[in-house]
Design an enzyme around this catalytic site. Structure first.
Site, PDB file in Angstrom:
ATOM      1  N   ASN A   8       0.861  -1.177   0.000  1.00  0.00           N
ATOM      2  CA  ASN A   8       0.000   0.000   0.000  1.00  0.00           C
ATOM      3  C   ASN A   8       0.901   1.231   0.000  1.00  0.00           C
ATOM      4  OD1 ASN A   8      -1.772   2.061   0.587  1.00  0.00           O
ATOM      5  ND2 ASN A   8      -2.299   1.325   2.649  1.00  0.00           N
ATOM      6  N   LYS A  10       0.039   4.245  -0.281  1.00  0.00           N
ATOM      7  CA  LYS A  10      -0.618   5.413   0.320  1.00  0.00           C
ATOM      8  C   LYS A  10      -0.398   6.643  -0.589  1.00  0.00           C
ATOM      9  CE  LYS A  10      -0.115   3.204   4.742  1.00  0.00           C
ATOM     10  NZ  LYS A  10       0.025   3.315   6.185  1.00  0.00           N
ATOM     11  N   HIS A  98      -9.496   1.189   4.944  1.00  0.00           N
ATOM     12  CA  HIS A  98      -8.217   1.357   5.645  1.00  0.00           C
ATOM     13  C   HIS A  98      -8.423   2.322   6.814  1.00  0.00           C
ATOM     14  CE1 HIS A  98      -4.114   2.551   6.522  1.00  0.00           C
ATOM     15  NE2 HIS A  98      -3.731   1.444   5.906  1.00  0.00           N
ATOM     16  N   GLU A 100      -6.764   4.696   7.835  1.00  0.00           N
ATOM     17  CA  GLU A 100      -6.520   6.106   7.505  1.00  0.00           C
ATOM     18  C   GLU A 100      -7.727   6.713   6.803  1.00  0.00           C
ATOM     19  OE1 GLU A 100      -2.746   5.440   5.584  1.00  0.00           O
ATOM     20  OE2 GLU A 100      -1.861   4.948   7.530  1.00  0.00           O
ATOM     21  N   GLU A 168      -5.247  -4.829  10.736  1.00  0.00           N
ATOM     22  CA  GLU A 168      -4.199  -3.827  10.928  1.00  0.00           C
ATOM     23  C   GLU A 168      -4.468  -3.044  12.206  1.00  0.00           C
ATOM     24  OE1 GLU A 168      -2.270  -2.692   6.925  1.00  0.00           O
ATOM     25  OE2 GLU A 168      -4.092  -1.521   7.119  1.00  0.00           O
ATOM     26  N   GLY A 174       2.791   2.189  10.723  1.00  0.00           N
ATOM     27  CA  GLY A 174       3.795   3.242  10.555  1.00  0.00           C
ATOM     28  C   GLY A 174       4.548   3.599  11.824  1.00  0.00           C
ATOM     29  N   SER A 214       3.509  -2.162  10.306  1.00  0.00           N
ATOM     30  CA  SER A 214       4.956  -2.246  10.542  1.00  0.00           C
ATOM     31  C   SER A 214       5.561  -3.596  10.155  1.00  0.00           C
ATOM     32  CB  SER A 214       5.292  -1.898  12.002  1.00  0.00           C
ATOM     33  OG  SER A 214       4.932  -0.563  12.283  1.00  0.00           O
TER      34      SER A 214
HETATM   35  P1  PGA Z   1       2.934   0.229   7.567  1.00  0.00           P
HETATM   36  O1  PGA Z   1       1.432   0.462   7.008  1.00  0.00           O
HETATM   37  O2  PGA Z   1       3.423  -1.056   6.962  1.00  0.00           O
HETATM   38  O3  PGA Z   1       3.697   1.422   7.091  1.00  0.00           O
HETATM   39  O4  PGA Z   1       2.827   0.146   9.049  1.00  0.00           O
HETATM   40  C1  PGA Z   1       0.573  -0.614   6.835  1.00  0.00           C
HETATM   41  C2  PGA Z   1      -0.737  -0.130   6.275  1.00  0.00           C
HETATM   42  O5  PGA Z   1      -1.233   0.928   6.699  1.00  0.00           O
HETATM   43  O6  PGA Z   1      -1.328  -0.773   5.380  1.00  0.00           O
END
Ligand code: PGA
Length: 250
Positions: A8, A10, A98, A100, A168, A174, A214
């Site tokens: 992803n 983003k 997601h 976010e 997640e 992140g 992560s």
């Molecule tokens: P990350 O994000 O691997 O940077 O923690 C995962 C995600 O939000 O899909």
């Protein structure tokens, strides 16, 4: 089921980033030629790069996906992208719900479910994201929150064969922090049980459940070995082929 490793990107990636997708495809091809059994590998770039990357990757084993879609097919929705448009650009899958999107755009389960319906109608597969916040975990509500999101984000009558779940934990995205292997196993087991209860043993048992938050080369093998972890949704570490490829190979 075949495992899935999805990247992803983003809101990251300009034209130069296309080289990372191509490098990933080359690495995947080399590993396949060497006889390695690989999962499905998916790259979800920003909408501006989707068509270019889908064209770049045509004929390779790497698939492309979108990061969100509207519930409608077309119309007066400035700035939005429909599932049909994603499919037309070459996407095979789309990430929906997601955390976010849920946080930044107030997306609730019912909206996510409507987006899943739109995605499947456009011929896409949906990667539906669920996950608790740190406060919810600290309050002992992680499983209740995740199972509630799961129930509400999958529309009535959905074809489970077209759906992948991504667990997640919001606090792991992140941040470099990950849940313990025992916590991942417990949550994936609970999600599996809910899928089996809803869709039956065969169909519910065949839905891939990805872990996200992560994931990086140094922890991928350990996380991917957990029961009912059928792949990963990777953010930061998917931006460079040199980081993403080791995760694919793990
Ligand atoms: P990350 O994000 O691997 O940077 O923690 C995962 C995600 O939000 O899909």
């Amino acid at each position: 089921m075949r495992r899935i490793i999805a990247g992803n990107w983003k809101m990251n990636g300009l034209q130069a980033a296309r080289a990372q997708a191509l490098a990933l495809a080359e690495g995947v091809a080399a590993a396949t030629a060497a006889g390695t059994q690989l999962p499905r590998v998916v790259v979800c770039p920003p909408a501006t790069l989707l068509a270019d990357i889908a064209r770049d990757l045509a004929g390779t084993a790497v698939e492309t996906g979108g990061q969100d879609c509207h519930t409608g097919t077309s119309g007066a929705h400035t700035g939005d992208v429909s599932a049909q448009m994603l499919a037309d650009a070459g996407a095979r899958l789309v990430i929906l719900g997601h955390s976010e999107r849920r946080a930044d755009h107030g997306e609730a389960d019912a909206l996510v479910a409507a987006k899943v319906t739109a995605a499947l109608a456009a011929g896409l597969e949906a990667i539906v994201c669920v996950g608790e916040t740190e406060a919810e975990r600290d309050a002992g509500r992680a499983e209740a929150v995740v199972l509630g999101q799961l129930a509400g984000s999958l529309p009535e009558g959905v074809d489970p064969a077209a759906v992948t779940i991504a667990y997640e934990p919001v606090w792991a995205i992140g941040t470099g922090r990950t849940p313990t292997v025992a916590d991942v196993a417990a949550m994936h087991g609970a999600i599996r049980a809910a899928l089996v209860a809803r869709f039956g043993a065969e169909a519910g048992g065949a839905v891939a459940i990805l872990y996200g938050g992560s994931v990086k080369p140094s922890n991928a093998a350990e996380l991917m070995a957990v029961a009912d972890v059928n792949g990963a949704l990777v953010g930061g570490a998917s931006l460079k082929a040199g980081d993403f490829l080791p995760i694919v190979l793990a």
